[in-house]
Design a protein around this motif. Structure first.
Motif, PDB file in Angstrom:
ATOM      1  N   HIS A  55      -2.725  15.683   7.477  1.00 41.36           N
ATOM      2  CA  HIS A  55      -3.587  14.785   8.249  1.00 41.36           C
ATOM      3  C   HIS A  55      -2.847  14.242   9.472  1.00 41.36           C
ATOM      4  CE1 HIS A  55      -6.631  11.740   9.086  1.00 41.36           C
ATOM      5  NE2 HIS A  55      -5.660  10.844   9.151  1.00 41.36           N
ATOM      6  N   GLU A  56      -1.595  13.855   9.301  1.00 41.47           N
ATOM      7  CA  GLU A  56      -0.816  13.314  10.418  1.00 41.47           C
ATOM      8  C   GLU A  56      -0.538  14.385  11.471  1.00 41.47           C
ATOM      9  OE1 GLU A  56       1.855   9.851   8.292  1.00 41.47           O
ATOM     10  OE2 GLU A  56       2.183  11.944   7.680  1.00 41.47           O
ATOM     11  N   LEU A  57      -0.223  15.607  11.024  1.00 38.09           N
ATOM     12  CA  LEU A  57      -0.001  16.694  11.977  1.00 38.09           C
ATOM     13  C   LEU A  57      -1.297  17.062  12.707  1.00 38.09           C
ATOM     14  CD1 LEU A  57       2.431  19.350  10.451  1.00 38.09           C
ATOM     15  CD2 LEU A  57       2.649  18.141  12.627  1.00 38.09           C
ATOM     16  N   HIS A  58      -2.387  17.041  11.967  1.00 41.61           N
ATOM     17  CA  HIS A  58      -3.696  17.336  12.546  1.00 41.61           C
ATOM     18  C   HIS A  58      -3.999  16.342  13.672  1.00 41.61           C
ATOM     19  CE1 HIS A  58      -8.057  17.884  12.840  1.00 41.61           C
ATOM     20  NE2 HIS A  58      -7.977  18.934  12.047  1.00 41.61           N
ATOM     21  N   ALA A  74     -14.194  19.395  12.191  1.00 44.74           N
ATOM     22  CA  ALA A  74     -14.459  20.798  12.520  1.00 44.74           C
ATOM     23  C   ALA A  74     -13.270  21.700  12.239  1.00 44.74           C
ATOM     24  CB  ALA A  74     -14.872  20.930  13.981  1.00 44.74           C
ATOM     25  N   PHE A  75     -12.045  21.157  12.322  1.00 42.90           N
ATOM     26  CA  PHE A  75     -10.849  21.982  12.183  1.00 42.90           C
ATOM     27  C   PHE A  75      -9.977  21.473  11.039  1.00 42.90           C
ATOM     28  CE2 PHE A  75     -12.051  22.179  16.676  1.00 42.90           C
ATOM     29  CZ  PHE A  75     -12.180  23.555  16.836  1.00 42.90           C
ATOM     30  N   ALA A  76      -9.139  22.374  10.562  1.00 41.39           N
ATOM     31  CA  ALA A  76      -8.154  22.040   9.540  1.00 41.39           C
ATOM     32  C   ALA A  76      -6.863  22.765   9.875  1.00 41.39           C
ATOM     33  CB  ALA A  76      -8.653  22.447   8.147  1.00 41.39           C
ATOM     34  N   LEU A  77      -5.785  22.331   9.275  1.00 42.84           N
ATOM     35  CA  LEU A  77      -4.524  23.057   9.382  1.00 42.84           C
ATOM     36  C   LEU A  77      -4.450  24.087   8.262  1.00 42.84           C
ATOM     37  CD1 LEU A  77      -1.900  20.305  10.287  1.00 42.84           C
ATOM     38  CD2 LEU A  77      -2.790  22.114  11.759  1.00 42.84           C
ATOM     39  N   LYS A  89      -5.175  20.640   2.483  1.00 43.05           N
ATOM     40  CA  LYS A  89      -5.859  19.364   2.329  1.00 43.05           C
ATOM     41  C   LYS A  89      -5.127  18.312   3.153  1.00 43.05           C
ATOM     42  CE  LYS A  89      -7.251  20.508  -2.393  1.00 43.05           C
ATOM     43  NZ  LYS A  89      -7.128  20.149  -3.820  1.00 43.05           N
ATOM     44  N   PRO A  90      -5.827  17.243   3.546  1.00 43.57           N
ATOM     45  CA  PRO A  90      -5.163  16.208   4.355  1.00 43.57           C
ATOM     46  C   PRO A  90      -3.888  15.661   3.721  1.00 43.57           C
ATOM     47  CG  PRO A  90      -7.535  15.868   4.373  1.00 43.57           C
ATOM     48  CD  PRO A  90      -7.267  16.969   3.383  1.00 43.57           C
ATOM     49  N   LYS A  91      -3.850  15.602   2.393  1.00 44.75           N
ATOM     50  CA  LYS A  91      -2.682  15.024   1.715  1.00 44.75           C
ATOM     51  C   LYS A  91      -1.512  15.999   1.603  1.00 44.75           C
ATOM     52  CE  LYS A  91      -4.188  16.390  -2.927  1.00 44.75           C
ATOM     53  NZ  LYS A  91      -4.620  15.925  -4.262  1.00 44.75           N
ATOM     54  N   HIS A  92      -1.744  17.291   1.813  1.00 46.53           N
ATOM     55  CA  HIS A  92      -0.672  18.271   1.672  1.00 46.53           C
ATOM     56  C   HIS A  92       0.427  18.034   2.710  1.00 46.53           C
ATOM     57  CE1 HIS A  92      -3.201  21.471  -0.622  1.00 46.53           C
ATOM     58  NE2 HIS A  92      -2.399  20.831  -1.439  1.00 46.53           N
ATOM     59  N   GLN A  93       1.631  18.418   2.346  1.00 41.05           N
ATOM     60  CA  GLN A  93       2.775  18.328   3.240  1.00 41.05           C
ATOM     61  C   GLN A  93       3.166  19.743   3.659  1.00 41.05           C
ATOM     62  OE1 GLN A  93       4.958  16.079   0.246  1.00 41.05           O
ATOM     63  NE2 GLN A  93       5.109  14.346   1.670  1.00 41.05           N
ATOM     64  N   PHE A 125      -4.262  26.040  13.549  1.00 41.92           N
ATOM     65  CA  PHE A 125      -5.337  25.070  13.723  1.00 41.92           C
ATOM     66  C   PHE A 125      -6.628  25.867  13.787  1.00 41.92           C
ATOM     67  CE2 PHE A 125      -7.730  21.960  16.407  1.00 41.92           C
ATOM     68  CZ  PHE A 125      -7.505  20.813  15.658  1.00 41.92           C
ATOM     69  N   ARG A 126      -7.370  25.886  12.665  1.00 40.75           N
ATOM     70  CA  ARG A 126      -8.518  26.766  12.540  1.00 40.75           C
ATOM     71  C   ARG A 126      -9.733  26.011  12.019  1.00 40.75           C
ATOM     72  NH1 ARG A 126      -6.164  32.217   9.732  1.00 40.75           N
ATOM     73  NH2 ARG A 126      -8.054  31.864   8.512  1.00 40.75           N
ATOM     74  N   ARG A 127     -10.862  26.697  12.049  1.00 40.87           N
ATOM     75  CA  ARG A 127     -12.113  26.096  11.584  1.00 40.87           C
ATOM     76  C   ARG A 127     -12.001  25.676  10.122  1.00 40.87           C
ATOM     77  NH1 ARG A 127     -17.065  26.578   9.298  1.00 40.87           N
ATOM     78  NH2 ARG A 127     -18.869  25.963  10.584  1.00 40.87           N
TER      79      ARG A 127
END
Length: 431
Positions: A55-58, A74-77, A89-93, A125-127
């Protein structure tokens, strides 16, 4: 693909930084490279990388690109390599998952030890798989639309999204408009297309003649079917207006048109998994064997795609299937898909076995997508008729006979049985 639960724990057996996305690691700061769909790189200098969340990198990527808030949804790492793709997931490192990569490959792929040792993931950085298509149509920011367009275009050109030739030409024509500008009757558009044909069409539609005769004909040779169809479609692309302002604004319109056309593909926005299915027994010896497939899972359903022939073998919406996965000891993991069918004119239940070490991931994603669809807010009720908006639902669109997106059950070997009890669709097999 939704990231595996608990995979941000202890580092895996191979203590190594992932070179593709971490260029240097110091005591305080690290240079992280995040790749966009068009292969450009977003360099980030971050503090405390090992404990930094996705989430922080995003958020850091969005800040550099100056994207609006809708980009958060719209996007995720993703961590991506030729062997495995994982949406974080946002919590993943990400750093810890990168260190665990060999462990994940051993668990979820059939890669050899040598391939595992050489494989290196990149941060992309993808859909977001969980971003609904209807929300995508509400986006107006040009850069967000461009990133979605670039990713979709790459999937079409790589035949990750199998398309009929006519659809490839229509999509390629929009790419021509974006890259070459409006079609001008007096300009040598055919030469420009021919020089960059593989930028507009998948490789199998770019075939040209080879050998002495083709060399003698040279640049004057007649355009191939794909090239001619592309040129015809390019002529038909319309702009909303004229002048510099309208031309710039029309780029967003063409990005949107490309995405809207891709929305007609049932596997647009899917996560892809590798597997195999049984071939029907053929010949005197009833030899079957297996067929490599890609399993595409989205918010709407599951599609099993022939990895070699690049066409759909089976397409099911979630309300049309039940599923389960099994991982017996010393046997291959299997994703089971159950659906209604016919055998010799009689209604039967059909079971398809998909052999894959990613069966657990596929089953978990199907369950999560169904949960999301059940909890999603219903669409606004003010639209009365079933087809009052062309943007609302492309599903009723008639498919061409023999279209690559139509199911080919005759190419599958299924287990058929009759179940007289009422079967609830959209449930796991053991419910």
């Amino acid at each position: 693909m939704d990231g595996p639960e608990g995979s941000a724990g202890q580092p895996g057996p191979a203590e190594r930084s992932h070179r593709s996305s971490v260029s240097s690691v110091g005591a305080r700061a690290a240079d992280v490279l995040v790749y966009l769909a068009d292969d450009t790189v977003v360099p980030l200098s971050v503090e405390s990388l090992p404990s930094l969340s996705a989430h922080e990198l995003h958020r850091a990527v969005r800040d550099v690109l100056q994207l609006p808030d809708i980009a958060l949804e719209a996007f995720a790492l993703w961590l991506v390599s030729p062997l495995l793709e994982v949406q974080l997931k946002p919590k993943h490192q990400p750093y810890k998952l990168g260190r665990q990569w060999p462990e994940l490959l051993l668990r979820f792929t059939d890669a050899s030890d040598d391939d595992v040792a050489m494989d290196e993931p990149s941060l992309q950085f993808r859909r977001n798989v969980f971003f609904p298509k209807r929300r995508e149509l509400q986006i107006h920011d040009e850069e967000v639309l461009r990133l979605l367009y670039e990713e979709a275009r790459g999937n079409v050109l790589a035949v990750r999204y199998p398309c009929d030739a006519e659809d490839c030409e229509a999509l390629g024509a929009l790419v021509c408009r974006v890259q070459l500008g409006p079609y001008q009757p007096g300009q040598p558009a055919a030469c420009a297309l021919r020089e960059k044909l593989d930028s507009f069409l998948p490789a199998h539609l770019c075939k040209r003649g080879h050998g002495l005769l083709a060399a003698l004909r040279g640049r004057g040779t007649k355009a191939g079917p794909g090239e001619q169809g592309l040129l015809n479609a390019y002529r038909e692309v319309k702009d909303a207006g004229s002048g510099d302002h309208e031309r710039e604004a029309s780029l967003s319109a063409h990005y949107r048109s490309y995405l809207l056309k891709c929305h007609e593909l049932p596997f647009y926005g899917c996560a892809f998994f590798h597997g195999e299915v049984d071939k029907p027994a053929q010949g005197f010896l009833h030899r079957g064997g297996r067929r490599p497939v890609a399993v595409a899972i989205s918010l709407e359903g599951v599609h099993v795609i022939d990895s070699r022939e690049k066409h759909v073998l089976l397409g099911l919406r979630f309300q049309e299937l039940s599923w389960d996965h099994t991982s017996p000891e010393e046997e291959e993991p299997v994703l089971w898909l159950e659906f209604d069918g016919e055998s010799e004119g009689m209604p039967v239940n059909k079971l398809l076995k998909v052999y894959s070490k990613q069966a657990e991931l596929m089953s978990g994603l199907i369950e999560y997508c169904i949960e999301l669809s059940q909890t999603a807010e219903p669409p606004a009720p003010q639209e009365p008729a079933p087809s009052s908006s062309a943007l609302a639902a492309p599903r009723p669109r008639l498919r061409r006979q023999g279209s690559v997106v139509c199911s080919r059950l005759q190419h599958l070997s299924t287990i058929d049985y009759v179940d007289d009890e009422h079967h609830q669709n959209g449930a796991t097999l053991d419910r």
